[in-house]
Design a protein around this motif. Structure first.
Motif, mmCIF file in Angstrom:
data_model
loop_
_atom_site.group_PDB
_atom_site.id
_atom_site.type_symbol
_atom_site.label_atom_id
_atom_site.label_comp_id
_atom_site.label_asym_id
_atom_site.label_seq_id
_atom_site.Cartn_x
_atom_site.Cartn_y
_atom_site.Cartn_z
ATOM 1 N N TYR A 163 0.833 -1.199 0.000
ATOM 2 C CA TYR A 163 0.000 0.000 0.000
ATOM 3 C C TYR A 163 0.872 1.255 0.000
ATOM 4 C CZ TYR A 163 -2.642 -3.635 2.474
ATOM 5 O OH TYR A 163 -3.213 -4.833 2.852
ATOM 6 N N LEU A 207 -5.244 6.529 1.738
ATOM 7 C CA LEU A 207 -4.734 5.518 0.831
ATOM 8 C C LEU A 207 -4.656 6.061 -0.590
ATOM 9 C CD1 LEU A 207 -3.935 2.497 0.534
ATOM 10 C CD2 LEU A 207 -6.340 2.039 0.043
ATOM 11 N N GLY A 232 -6.784 3.854 -4.533
ATOM 12 C CA GLY A 232 -7.327 4.093 -3.215
ATOM 13 C C GLY A 232 -8.173 5.346 -3.207
ATOM 14 N N ARG A 276 -8.270 -2.083 2.599
ATOM 15 C CA ARG A 276 -8.305 -0.624 2.602
ATOM 16 C C ARG A 276 -8.496 -0.141 4.042
ATOM 17 N NH1 ARG A 276 -10.248 1.060 -2.794
ATOM 18 N NH2 ARG A 276 -10.788 3.085 -1.915
#
Lengths: 116, 116
Positions: free
Chosen positions: A33, A45, A58, B103
């Motif tokens: 990420y 994100l 994201g 996420r």
């Protein structure tokens, strides 16, 4: 294990320049990420990857690109730097099995970017 | 959309006081994961705890304890007998879905200052 490493630690860019933030993990994690943290704020994100060759957007992807050619590396590319991209960038990784226990994201030390 | 609210922007206490950091979350999923991270002045993110939505047991780890209440959508963090080294920004985070790492949504953080 070094865990998640990021380079550089700090960089100053001029508006319109491009650069790549490097991220490497040695834990054989499948998920990786990229987050950004603006002053006084939580992390947001940018992009994430569930495995080599697979990436997804994201919450704040505009102005960035990513690629994931190997399990270990997940570079973040800024093509045309803008002052709004001044932030601290964190890379993270986790090992997801899809089971009910869930896994934890482990973070790198961050890259501080200043765009002037 | 998921959301995490940490209403306390800053908290200041004197050493040895107990302090509770509040976290309220919003999600439509029945399966989700909650996290707390610590960000000391050095800037790295340190994982503290992960909790899945099916486990409402409170947890204690040394001077740290966490109270998870689904009825009020809260996941509060208490530090008992605070120490100067506890001074940091603390983030609560939420992840939805079958895999915890897909996420993460972060709250904006609570700056805790512990004075000697």
């Amino acid at each position: 294990n070094a865990g998640v490493t990021q380079t550089p630690k700090f960089r100053i860019l001029k508006i319109g320049q491009s650069m790549t933030l490097q991220c490497t993990q040695d834990m054989n994690h499948n998920y990786m990420y990229w987050y950004r943290q603006d002053p006084g704020m939580g992390l947001k994100l940018i992009y994430y990857s569930v495995g080599a060759g697979i990436t997804d957007k994201g919450e704040v992807p505009n102005g960035y690109n990513v690629s994931r050619s190997t399990t270990e590396d997940f570079p973040l590319r800024l093509e045309l730097a803008a002052p709004s991209q001044t932030s601290v960038y964190f890379c993270a990784s986790s090992y997801e099995t899809g089971g009910p226990e869930g896994e934890t994201q482990y973070f790198g030390p961050g890259t501080r970017l200043l765009v002037l | 959309a998921q959301k995490v609210t940490q209403a306390q922007t800053e908290i200041s206490v004197v050493e040895k006081e107990d302090v509770t950091l509040d976290c309220v979350y919003e999600t439509r999923d029945t399966t989700y994961y909650l996290f707390w991270y610590k960000q000391p002045p050095s800037g790295e993110l340190v994982f503290l705890i992960r909790r899945n939505s099916f486990d409402e047991q409170n947890e204690i780890s040394g001077r740290y304890s966490w109270n998870f209440q689904k009825s009020t959508s809260s996941f509060n963090f208490t530090i008992t007998a605070s120490q100067v080294v506890d001074s940091a920004v603390y983030f609560c985070a939420l992840s939805e879905g079958e895999t915890s790492g897909s996420r993460l949504t972060f709250g904006e953080g609570t700056q805790l200052t512990v004075n000697p």
